[in-house]
Motif scaffolding. Structure first.
Motif, PDB file in Angstrom:
ATOM      1  N   ALA A   1      80.323  20.661 110.539  1.00 24.11           N
ATOM      2  CA  ALA A   1      80.742  21.174 111.849  1.00 24.11           C
ATOM      3  C   ALA A   1      82.261  21.198 111.976  1.00 24.11           C
ATOM      4  O   ALA A   1      82.825  22.102 112.606  1.00 24.11           O
ATOM      5  CB  ALA A   1      80.133  20.330 112.958  1.00 24.11           C
ATOM      6  N   ILE A   2      82.938  20.218 111.378  1.00 23.67           N
ATOM      7  CA  ILE A   2      84.412  20.197 111.394  1.00 23.67           C
ATOM      8  C   ILE A   2      84.966  21.422 110.674  1.00 23.67           C
ATOM      9  O   ILE A   2      85.872  22.099 111.176  1.00 23.67           O
ATOM     10  CB  ILE A   2      84.940  18.907 110.732  1.00 23.67           C
ATOM     11  CG1 ILE A   2      84.604  17.690 111.600  1.00 23.67           C
ATOM     12  CG2 ILE A   2      86.455  18.997 110.516  1.00 23.67           C
ATOM     13  CD1 ILE A   2      84.942  16.361 110.949  1.00 23.67           C
TER      14      ILE A   2
ATOM     15  N   MET B   1      87.316  33.667 108.569  1.00 24.96           N
ATOM     16  CA  MET B   1      86.239  32.664 108.560  1.00 24.96           C
ATOM     17  C   MET B   1      85.825  32.339 107.133  1.00 24.96           C
ATOM     18  O   MET B   1      85.647  31.170 106.765  1.00 24.96           O
ATOM     19  CB  MET B   1      85.039  33.186 109.348  1.00 24.96           C
ATOM     20  CG  MET B   1      85.156  33.052 110.837  1.00 24.96           C
ATOM     21  SD  MET B   1      84.634  31.405 111.399  1.00 24.96           S
ATOM     22  CE  MET B   1      82.888  31.484 111.075  1.00 24.96           C
ATOM     23  N   PHE B   2      85.650  33.379 106.328  1.00 24.99           N
ATOM     24  CA  PHE B   2      85.220  33.195 104.944  1.00 24.99           C
ATOM     25  C   PHE B   2      86.230  32.344 104.180  1.00 24.99           C
ATOM     26  O   PHE B   2      85.856  31.394 103.476  1.00 24.99           O
ATOM     27  CB  PHE B   2      85.069  34.557 104.269  1.00 24.99           C
ATOM     28  CG  PHE B   2      84.606  34.480 102.844  1.00 24.99           C
ATOM     29  CD1 PHE B   2      83.251  34.450 102.543  1.00 24.99           C
ATOM     30  CD2 PHE B   2      85.510  34.435 101.799  1.00 24.99           C
ATOM     31  CE1 PHE B   2      82.816  34.362 101.225  1.00 24.99           C
ATOM     32  CE2 PHE B   2      85.091  34.362 100.479  1.00 24.99           C
ATOM     33  CZ  PHE B   2      83.738  34.324 100.196  1.00 24.99           C
ATOM     34  N   PHE B   3      87.499  32.678 104.325  1.00 22.98           N
ATOM     35  CA  PHE B   3      88.523  31.917 103.615  1.00 22.98           C
ATOM     36  C   PHE B   3      88.567  30.467 104.076  1.00 22.98           C
ATOM     37  O   PHE B   3      88.602  29.542 103.255  1.00 22.98           O
ATOM     38  CB  PHE B   3      89.890  32.569 103.811  1.00 22.98           C
ATOM     39  CG  PHE B   3      91.018  31.777 103.224  1.00 22.98           C
ATOM     40  CD1 PHE B   3      91.131  31.618 101.860  1.00 22.98           C
ATOM     41  CD2 PHE B   3      91.954  31.163 104.042  1.00 22.98           C
ATOM     42  CE1 PHE B   3      92.161  30.869 101.306  1.00 22.98           C
ATOM     43  CE2 PHE B   3      92.987  30.423 103.501  1.00 22.98           C
ATOM     44  CZ  PHE B   3      93.091  30.270 102.128  1.00 22.98           C
ATOM     45  N   MET B   4      88.555  30.244 105.381  1.00 22.25           N
ATOM     46  CA  MET B   4      88.686  28.893 105.912  1.00 22.25           C
ATOM     47  C   MET B   4      87.468  28.026 105.596  1.00 22.25           C
ATOM     48  O   MET B   4      87.588  26.801 105.497  1.00 22.25           O
ATOM     49  CB  MET B   4      88.895  28.945 107.428  1.00 22.25           C
ATOM     50  CG  MET B   4      90.265  29.442 107.852  1.00 22.25           C
ATOM     51  SD  MET B   4      91.619  28.412 107.226  1.00 22.25           S
ATOM     52  CE  MET B   4      91.233  26.826 107.976  1.00 22.25           C
ATOM     53  N   ILE B   5      86.309  28.633 105.430  1.00 23.55           N
ATOM     54  CA  ILE B   5      85.091  27.844 105.182  1.00 23.55           C
ATOM     55  C   ILE B   5      84.746  27.824 103.690  1.00 23.55           C
ATOM     56  O   ILE B   5      84.715  26.761 103.064  1.00 23.55           O
ATOM     57  CB  ILE B   5      83.909  28.388 106.009  1.00 23.55           C
ATOM     58  CG1 ILE B   5      84.184  28.182 107.500  1.00 23.55           C
ATOM     59  CG2 ILE B   5      82.604  27.699 105.611  1.00 23.55           C
ATOM     60  CD1 ILE B   5      83.177  28.824 108.421  1.00 23.55           C
TER      61      ILE B   5
ATOM     62  N   ALA C   1      86.988  24.492 112.492  1.00 25.04           N
ATOM     63  CA  ALA C   1      88.326  24.882 112.026  1.00 25.04           C
ATOM     64  C   ALA C   1      88.356  26.361 111.655  1.00 25.04           C
ATOM     65  O   ALA C   1      89.306  27.077 111.985  1.00 25.04           O
ATOM     66  CB  ALA C   1      88.735  24.034 110.824  1.00 25.04           C
ATOM     67  N   GLY C   2      87.299  26.814 110.989  1.00 28.52           N
ATOM     68  CA  GLY C   2      87.223  28.220 110.614  1.00 28.52           C
ATOM     69  C   GLY C   2      87.190  29.146 111.819  1.00 28.52           C
ATOM     70  O   GLY C   2      87.870  30.178 111.850  1.00 28.52           O
ATOM     71  N   LEU C   3      86.411  28.784 112.834  1.00 24.22           N
ATOM     72  CA  LEU C   3      86.317  29.595 114.053  1.00 24.22           C
ATOM     73  C   LEU C   3      87.650  29.656 114.791  1.00 24.22           C
ATOM     74  O   LEU C   3      88.082  30.729 115.231  1.00 24.22           O
ATOM     75  CB  LEU C   3      85.237  29.015 114.976  1.00 24.22           C
ATOM     76  CG  LEU C   3      83.784  29.319 114.594  1.00 24.22           C
ATOM     77  CD1 LEU C   3      82.835  28.479 115.446  1.00 24.22           C
ATOM     78  CD2 LEU C   3      83.467  30.797 114.763  1.00 24.22           C
TER      79      LEU C   3
ATOM     80  N   CYS D   1      96.818  23.605 105.221  1.00 25.58           N
ATOM     81  CA  CYS D   1      97.515  24.509 104.292  1.00 25.58           C
ATOM     82  C   CYS D   1      96.884  25.900 104.295  1.00 25.58           C
ATOM     83  O   CYS D   1      97.590  26.915 104.310  1.00 25.58           O
ATOM     84  CB  CYS D   1      97.487  23.934 102.870  1.00 25.58           C
ATOM     85  SG  CYS D   1      98.582  22.524 102.612  1.00 25.58           S
ATOM     86  N   ASN D   2      95.563  25.947 104.283  1.00 28.77           N
ATOM     87  CA  ASN D   2      94.872  27.236 104.291  1.00 28.77           C
ATOM     88  C   ASN D   2      95.139  27.995 105.589  1.00 28.77           C
ATOM     89  O   ASN D   2      95.373  29.210 105.580  1.00 28.77           O
ATOM     90  CB  ASN D   2      93.372  27.039 104.086  1.00 28.77           C
ATOM     91  CG  ASN D   2      93.023  26.667 102.657  1.00 28.77           C
ATOM     92  OD1 ASN D   2      93.831  26.827 101.754  1.00 28.77           O
ATOM     93  ND2 ASN D   2      91.823  26.166 102.449  1.00 28.77           N
TER      94      ASN D   2
END
Length: 226
Positions: free
Chosen positions: A123-124, A149-153, A128-130, A182-183
């Motif tokens: 969930a964290i 979203m894809f990159f962050m997750i 963060a992705g959202l 960083c991402n």
């Protein structure tokens, strides 16, 4: 992106990784370090700080490798799947989040242990992705939501795998938050650096054209030897 802006991104991301890891490291492992502060052991604290920042540099480099790998994969995805690429990315996001919970729970959960902590970790990453994807959309356009979203997750979880396999509690969080930071930083600053690079190229082209016109005028005004 121009080489100067690429170097700027590389160096600033290194700083972000080092600082964020140092901060997160002291928070996550405060129970181990607080006695050093109470004993005024400054040299030991400084050595730990330098060590954490060194680890942060490694996390930052890993993050940058993942970022540039994703930029390449994204181009290939658009070329191969075309309009279906967003659907493929959503499917991969769901698959990675499910595996992040299911596989870790099966591998590391003790008998009778709740699955909630494993869901909480996923969930964290999802939250963060959202958040980052929404901020990216606000700064650019709505088409950036799913790629962000894809990159962050997905990419963050792939970068995170070495620590996930060990499952040492403090290291799991010590690596996760700097990677996310960083991402997120690279993702949020990319379009600004691309815009800056375009402006620099246009300015260089305009200067080159002006120099050529000036040279041609000088050549025309040059007296003949006849």
């Amino acid at each position: 992106m121009t080489s100067r802006n690429w170097v700027h991104l590389f160096l600033t991301t290194l700083v972000v990784g080092a600082v964020s890891t140092a901060v997160v490291g002291f928070i996550v492992r405060w129970s181990e370090f607080q006695h050093l502060l109470s004993d005024f052991n400054i040299l030991e604290l400084l050595s730990i700080l330098v060590w954490l920042m060194g680890v942060g540099l490694i996390f930052s480099i890993l993050s940058q490798m993942g970022f540039f790998a994703y930029l390449t994969i994204h181009r290939f995805g658009l070329g191969i799947f075309k309009s279906l690429w967003n659907s493929v990315q959503l499917l991969l996001i769901a698959f990675v989040l499910f595996d992040l919970v299911y596989l870790r729970y099966n591998a590391f959960a003790e008998k009778g242990e709740s699955i909630l902590p494993y869901i909480g970790l996923a969930a964290i990453v999802l939250a963060a992705g959202l958040i980052v994807a929404l901020l990216k959309v606000k700064q650019t356009n709505k088409e950036a939501f799913i790629p962000a979203m894809f990159f962050m997750i997905v990419v963050t979880v792939i970068e995170w795998v070495p620590v996930l396999r060990v499952n040492e509690h403090s290291w799991v969080y010590l690596m996760l938050f700097p990677l996310l930071i960083c991402n997120a930083y690279q993702l949020m600053v990319l379009h600004k650096l691309n815009q800056k690079s375009m402006e620099e190229r246009k300015a260089l082209e305009a200067k080159t054209k002006t120099d050529k016109k000036t040279s041609n005028k000088k050549a025309q005004k040059k007296p003949s030897n006849a």
